[in-house]
Enzyme design. Structure first.
Site, PDB file in Angstrom:
ATOM      1  N   LYS A  22     -65.549 -48.421  16.927  1.00 27.53           N
ATOM      2  CA  LYS A  22     -65.935 -47.647  18.117  1.00 27.53           C
ATOM      3  C   LYS A  22     -67.377 -47.172  18.018  1.00 27.53           C
ATOM      4  O   LYS A  22     -68.186 -47.397  18.924  1.00 27.53           O
ATOM      5  CB  LYS A  22     -65.004 -46.438  18.260  1.00 27.53           C
ATOM      6  CG  LYS A  22     -65.475 -45.428  19.294  1.00 27.53           C
ATOM      7  CD  LYS A  22     -64.516 -44.277  19.439  1.00 27.53           C
ATOM      8  CE  LYS A  22     -64.723 -43.121  18.494  1.00 27.53           C
ATOM      9  NZ  LYS A  22     -65.843 -42.244  18.824  1.00 27.53           N
ATOM     10  N   ASN A  23     -67.708 -46.495  16.908  1.00 28.94           N
ATOM     11  CA  ASN A  23     -69.030 -45.869  16.834  1.00 28.94           C
ATOM     12  C   ASN A  23     -70.163 -46.894  16.799  1.00 28.94           C
ATOM     13  O   ASN A  23     -71.262 -46.626  17.279  1.00 28.94           O
ATOM     14  CB  ASN A  23     -69.118 -44.933  15.616  1.00 28.94           C
ATOM     15  CG  ASN A  23     -68.289 -43.670  15.836  1.00 28.94           C
ATOM     16  OD1 ASN A  23     -67.803 -43.423  16.926  1.00 28.94           O
ATOM     17  ND2 ASN A  23     -68.139 -42.884  14.778  1.00 28.94           N
ATOM     18  N   ARG A  94     -70.130 -37.843  23.890  1.00 30.32           N
ATOM     19  CA  ARG A  94     -71.393 -37.438  23.309  1.00 30.32           C
ATOM     20  C   ARG A  94     -72.294 -38.635  22.982  1.00 30.32           C
ATOM     21  O   ARG A  94     -73.514 -38.572  23.094  1.00 30.32           O
ATOM     22  CB  ARG A  94     -71.083 -36.638  22.039  1.00 30.32           C
ATOM     23  CG  ARG A  94     -72.262 -35.985  21.438  1.00 30.32           C
ATOM     24  CD  ARG A  94     -71.872 -35.303  20.146  1.00 30.32           C
ATOM     25  NE  ARG A  94     -73.026 -35.264  19.283  1.00 30.32           N
ATOM     26  CZ  ARG A  94     -73.952 -34.346  19.356  1.00 30.32           C
ATOM     27  NH1 ARG A  94     -73.871 -33.370  20.210  1.00 30.32           N
ATOM     28  NH2 ARG A  94     -74.987 -34.387  18.540  1.00 30.32           N
ATOM     29  N   CYS A 118     -68.694 -29.266  21.466  1.00 25.74           N
ATOM     30  CA  CYS A 118     -67.362 -29.837  21.561  1.00 25.74           C
ATOM     31  C   CYS A 118     -66.507 -29.138  20.537  1.00 25.74           C
ATOM     32  O   CYS A 118     -66.987 -28.296  19.787  1.00 25.74           O
ATOM     33  CB  CYS A 118     -67.372 -31.343  21.388  1.00 25.74           C
ATOM     34  SG  CYS A 118     -67.399 -31.876  19.720  1.00 25.74           S
ATOM     35  N   ARG A 123     -72.769 -29.119  17.608  1.00 24.92           N
ATOM     36  CA  ARG A 123     -73.299 -30.491  17.749  1.00 24.92           C
ATOM     37  C   ARG A 123     -74.590 -30.509  18.562  1.00 24.92           C
ATOM     38  O   ARG A 123     -74.649 -31.025  19.672  1.00 24.92           O
ATOM     39  CB  ARG A 123     -72.239 -31.421  18.341  1.00 24.92           C
ATOM     40  CG  ARG A 123     -71.025 -31.489  17.469  1.00 24.92           C
ATOM     41  CD  ARG A 123     -70.080 -32.579  17.860  1.00 24.92           C
ATOM     42  NE  ARG A 123     -70.441 -33.889  17.336  1.00 24.92           N
ATOM     43  CZ  ARG A 123     -69.693 -34.969  17.490  1.00 24.92           C
ATOM     44  NH1 ARG A 123     -68.578 -34.912  18.146  1.00 24.92           N
ATOM     45  NH2 ARG A 123     -70.074 -36.127  16.988  1.00 24.92           N
ATOM     46  N   ASP A 308     -64.887 -38.081   9.418  1.00 23.78           N
ATOM     47  CA  ASP A 308     -63.907 -38.619  10.369  1.00 23.78           C
ATOM     48  C   ASP A 308     -62.588 -39.023   9.707  1.00 23.78           C
ATOM     49  O   ASP A 308     -61.657 -39.445  10.397  1.00 23.78           O
ATOM     50  CB  ASP A 308     -64.494 -39.841  11.110  1.00 23.78           C
ATOM     51  CG  ASP A 308     -65.565 -39.442  12.119  1.00 23.78           C
ATOM     52  OD1 ASP A 308     -65.741 -38.237  12.362  1.00 23.78           O
ATOM     53  OD2 ASP A 308     -66.223 -40.348  12.667  1.00 23.78           O
ATOM     54  N   ILE A 330     -69.965 -31.414   7.109  1.00 18.92           N
ATOM     55  CA  ILE A 330     -70.726 -32.010   8.224  1.00 18.92           C
ATOM     56  C   ILE A 330     -70.587 -31.180   9.499  1.00 18.92           C
ATOM     57  O   ILE A 330     -71.584 -30.899  10.170  1.00 18.92           O
ATOM     58  CB  ILE A 330     -70.262 -33.469   8.506  1.00 18.92           C
ATOM     59  CG1 ILE A 330     -70.244 -34.300   7.226  1.00 18.92           C
ATOM     60  CG2 ILE A 330     -71.137 -34.111   9.591  1.00 18.92           C
ATOM     61  CD1 ILE A 330     -71.581 -34.654   6.652  1.00 18.92           C
ATOM     62  N   ARG A 400     -59.143 -42.446  23.077  1.00 19.01           N
ATOM     63  CA  ARG A 400     -60.598 -42.568  22.986  1.00 19.01           C
ATOM     64  C   ARG A 400     -60.990 -43.445  21.799  1.00 19.01           C
ATOM     65  O   ARG A 400     -62.017 -44.131  21.853  1.00 19.01           O
ATOM     66  CB  ARG A 400     -61.236 -41.180  22.787  1.00 19.01           C
ATOM     67  CG  ARG A 400     -61.214 -40.310  24.027  1.00 19.01           C
ATOM     68  CD  ARG A 400     -62.055 -39.082  23.773  1.00 19.01           C
ATOM     69  NE  ARG A 400     -63.259 -39.489  23.073  1.00 19.01           N
ATOM     70  CZ  ARG A 400     -63.880 -38.773  22.140  1.00 19.01           C
ATOM     71  NH1 ARG A 400     -63.444 -37.587  21.833  1.00 19.01           N
ATOM     72  NH2 ARG A 400     -64.954 -39.233  21.545  1.00 19.01           N
TER      73      ARG A 400
HETATM   74  C1  UD1 Z   1     -71.545 -39.552  14.463  1.00 21.69           C
HETATM   75  C2  UD1 Z   1     -70.197 -40.149  14.793  1.00 21.69           C
HETATM   76  C3  UD1 Z   1     -69.065 -39.182  14.456  1.00 21.69           C
HETATM   77  C4  UD1 Z   1     -69.201 -38.721  13.006  1.00 21.69           C
HETATM   78  C5  UD1 Z   1     -70.601 -38.187  12.713  1.00 21.69           C
HETATM   79  C6  UD1 Z   1     -70.817 -37.863  11.259  1.00 21.69           C
HETATM   80  C7  UD1 Z   1     -70.716 -41.566  16.697  1.00 21.69           C
HETATM   81  C8  UD1 Z   1     -70.489 -41.851  18.138  1.00 21.69           C
HETATM   82  N1  UD1 Z   1     -70.140 -40.471  16.213  1.00 21.69           N
HETATM   83  O1  UD1 Z   1     -71.684 -38.393  15.283  1.00 21.69           O
HETATM   84  O2  UD1 Z   1     -67.822 -39.828  14.664  1.00 21.69           O
HETATM   85  O3  UD1 Z   1     -68.260 -37.674  12.771  1.00 21.69           O
HETATM   86  O4  UD1 Z   1     -71.580 -39.183  13.086  1.00 21.69           O
HETATM   87  O5  UD1 Z   1     -70.560 -38.959  10.459  1.00 21.69           O
HETATM   88  O6  UD1 Z   1     -71.373 -42.334  16.022  1.00 21.69           O
HETATM   89  N2  UD1 Z   1     -76.918 -32.188  14.177  1.00 21.69           N
HETATM   90  C9  UD1 Z   1     -77.868 -31.235  14.538  1.00 21.69           C
HETATM   91  N3  UD1 Z   1     -78.888 -31.634  15.355  1.00 21.69           N
HETATM   92  C10 UD1 Z   1     -79.003 -32.913  15.832  1.00 21.69           C
HETATM   93  C11 UD1 Z   1     -78.043 -33.868  15.460  1.00 21.69           C
HETATM   94  C12 UD1 Z   1     -77.004 -33.478  14.620  1.00 21.69           C
HETATM   95  O7  UD1 Z   1     -77.792 -30.084  14.128  1.00 21.69           O
HETATM   96  O8  UD1 Z   1     -79.948 -33.189  16.591  1.00 21.69           O
HETATM   97  C13 UD1 Z   1     -75.807 -31.816  13.256  1.00 21.69           C
HETATM   98  C14 UD1 Z   1     -74.428 -31.971  13.872  1.00 21.69           C
HETATM   99  O9  UD1 Z   1     -74.051 -30.828  14.643  1.00 21.69           O
HETATM  100  C15 UD1 Z   1     -73.570 -32.141  12.650  1.00 21.69           C
HETATM  101  C16 UD1 Z   1     -74.496 -32.939  11.700  1.00 21.69           C
HETATM  102  O10 UD1 Z   1     -75.808 -32.729  12.189  1.00 21.69           O
HETATM  103  O11 UD1 Z   1     -73.257 -30.909  12.080  1.00 21.69           O
HETATM  104  C17 UD1 Z   1     -74.230 -34.427  11.629  1.00 21.69           C
HETATM  105  O12 UD1 Z   1     -74.143 -34.944  12.934  1.00 21.69           O
HETATM  106  P1  UD1 Z   1     -74.520 -36.448  13.301  1.00 21.69           P
HETATM  107  O13 UD1 Z   1     -74.629 -37.270  12.076  1.00 21.69           O
HETATM  108  O14 UD1 Z   1     -75.666 -36.421  14.241  1.00 21.69           O
HETATM  109  O15 UD1 Z   1     -73.204 -36.882  14.099  1.00 21.69           O
HETATM  110  P2  UD1 Z   1     -73.116 -37.716  15.448  1.00 21.69           P
HETATM  111  O16 UD1 Z   1     -74.161 -38.754  15.476  1.00 21.69           O
HETATM  112  O17 UD1 Z   1     -73.007 -36.777  16.595  1.00 21.69           O
END
Ligand code: UD1
Length: 421
Positions: A22-23, A94, A118, A123, A308, A330, A400
């Site tokens: 999915k991701n 997202r 969320c 996030r 995850d 995370i 989803r």
């Molecule tokens: C992606 C995955 C999700 C997985 C996550 C971590 C997809 C669609 N989703 O989510 O399933 O759980 O990686 O492996 O690929 N953060 C900030 N600022 C930012 C971006 C992130 O503070 O601009 C924080 C987030 O709130 C979180 C951490 O960084 O606490 C990691 O998030 P991130 O790696 O960005 O996760 P996603 O890309 O949203």
């Protein structure tokens, strides 16, 4: 809305095919916006998240065609006719925020709704925005929308992420492939999804070195062309179905599974007493001796233990012999499955980002509900091992991210069905 009903007890035997990730697929779909030529994706998972993102891409002017009952998809963004990604769709998914980098990279402009928080945490998207700014985009926030503009194009630069973000790394990489000059991404995500996205971009003509390592070097090119790309196996679906025979007992072969995608989980399962073997077609997972042993887990960016899979691992530890400590590093609020598992008789103490789980002799079926995708599937796993009936409400979370969960589990002997509420 449907529920999933599981009658616990009974071992699992047989095989489960693992779907495309999915991701990975969602980010590849966003990357279709980078080229005037069609991007064909194969091994596409049939999930509601994929349908939601398709609707968003169509609203931007991209043509989408599904082939082979949805397992292949052709995305053709000959023209981007609308540069606004609306809140109505972005709030549902997202990952749709990842249209931002490709759109600014290709057209110099994008207006994308902020995704909002969320259930699992705030996030934020600050790293997505600061990296685009570093590439020369002007960013303004108005009425919940990000307006990003770079009328003269983006310019390569060095971006060092303060911590690893999968989404921000991928958005920055997609923006940088069409920027002028060289971009260096330091402390980049090393997730297989990010590496797969880079591989697809390279097949489209991008110049990217170091994908899958902490540092990526991207040399901008003038344009990208179309290609055909196969989506890699879903490591989170794979990990979930590895935990299924671990919690229920039995032996299941996971077709398309690869140990390298889930090495951190495989190590933990082996430490808990589960046997894992490579086969010609994937991985075979078996629990032959009694209860699993407790193991401690700390979630980390890849190649560490994936956040995850934390909920599913917690379900397993609820039935283990001994006490295990699960640390979530995370997301700040990702233990919502704990109170539901406690309703099934689990012994869990949550203090901040640490859950201490003491295994019990027997979980008991109960009506439960979860507010996110992985939490929902952890309750199904717990239901497989519980005595009696477990009814998991709010199934739309599962749809989803899991293709036909009830079909895949009943094919290996689970007593599971979808019922209308
Ligand atoms: C992606 C995955 C999700 C997985 C996550 C971590 C997809 C669609 N989703 O989510 O399933 O759980 O990686 O492996 O690929 N953060 C900030 N600022 C930012 C971006 C992130 O503070 O601009 C924080 C987030 O709130 C979180 C951490 O960084 O606490 C990691 O998030 P991130 O790696 O960005 O996760 P996603 O890309 O949203």
């Amino acid at each position: 809305m449907d529920s999933i009903v599981v009658q616990g007890g009974g071992e699992l035997r047989g095989e489960i095919p693992i779907a495309g990730a999915k991701n990975t697929c969602l980010k590849l779909m966003c990357a279709a916006l980078l080229s005037e030529e069609p991007l064909t994706l194969t091994n596409v998972p049939r999930l509601s998240d994929v349908a939601t993102l398709t609707t968003l891409l169509e609203s931007l002017g991209c043509e989408a065609a599904l082939l082979q009952e949805g397992q292949s998809m052709v995305l053709s963004a000959a023209e981007i006719s609308n540069k606004t990604a609306h809140y109505d769709i972005v709030r549902k998914l997202r990952a749709s925020f990842n249209v931002l980098g490709p759109m600014v990279g290709r057209t110099g402009e994008a207006i994308v709704s902020l995704p909002g928080g969320c259930a699992i945490g705030a996030r934020k998207v600050d790293l997505h925005l600061t990296s685009l700014e570093a590439l020369g985009a002007k960013i303004e926030l108005e009425e919940g929308y990000v307006h990003a503009s770079a009328p003269n194009g983006l310019k390569g630069t060095t971006i060092e992420f303060p911590f690893v973000s999968v989404g921000a790394t991928e958005n920055a990489m997609c923006a940088a492939v069409l920027a002028k000059g060289t971009t260096v991404l330091k402390n980049a995500a090393r997730e297989p999804d990010t590496k797969a996205l880079a591989d697809c971009l390279i097949a489209m003509g991008a110049q990217i070195e170091g994908a899958g390592t902490h540092e990526m070097v991207i040399t901008g090119v003038d344009s990208l062309h179309g290609t055909t790309h196969k989506v890699i196996s879903d490591r989170i679906e794979l990990g979930t179905y590895m935990i299924a025979p671990a919690i229920a007992g039995g032996e299941v072969e996971l077709i398309g599974g690869e140990r390298a995608l889930v090495a951190s989980l495989a190590d933990k399962l082996e430490a808990a007493g589960i046997e894992i073997a490579d086969t010609d077609r994937g991985l075979k997972v078996s629990r032959k001796n009694g209860r699993v042993k407790s193991v401690d887990v700390r979630t980390e960016p890849f190649p560490g233990f994936p956040t995850d899979l934390q909920a599913q691992m917690m379900a397993l530890m609820c039935t283990a012999d001994g006490t295990s400590v699960l640390e979530e590093t995370i997301f700040e609020n990702r233990f919502m499955h704990a109170p539901e598992l406690i309703r099934m008789g689990a012994n869990i103490d949550v203090q901040g980002g640490i859950a201490t789980v003491t295994g019990v002799d027997q979980l008991k079926g109960a009506p439960v509900m979860a507010t996110d995708l992985r939490a929902s599937v952890s309750l199904i796993l717990a239901g497989l091992a519980a005595e009696g009936e477990t009814k998991v409400a709010r199934v739309y979370h599962l749809d989803r991210g899991y293709e036909r969960v009830e079909d895949k589990l009943s094919a290996v002997g689970a007593k599971i069905e979808r019922v209308p509420e």
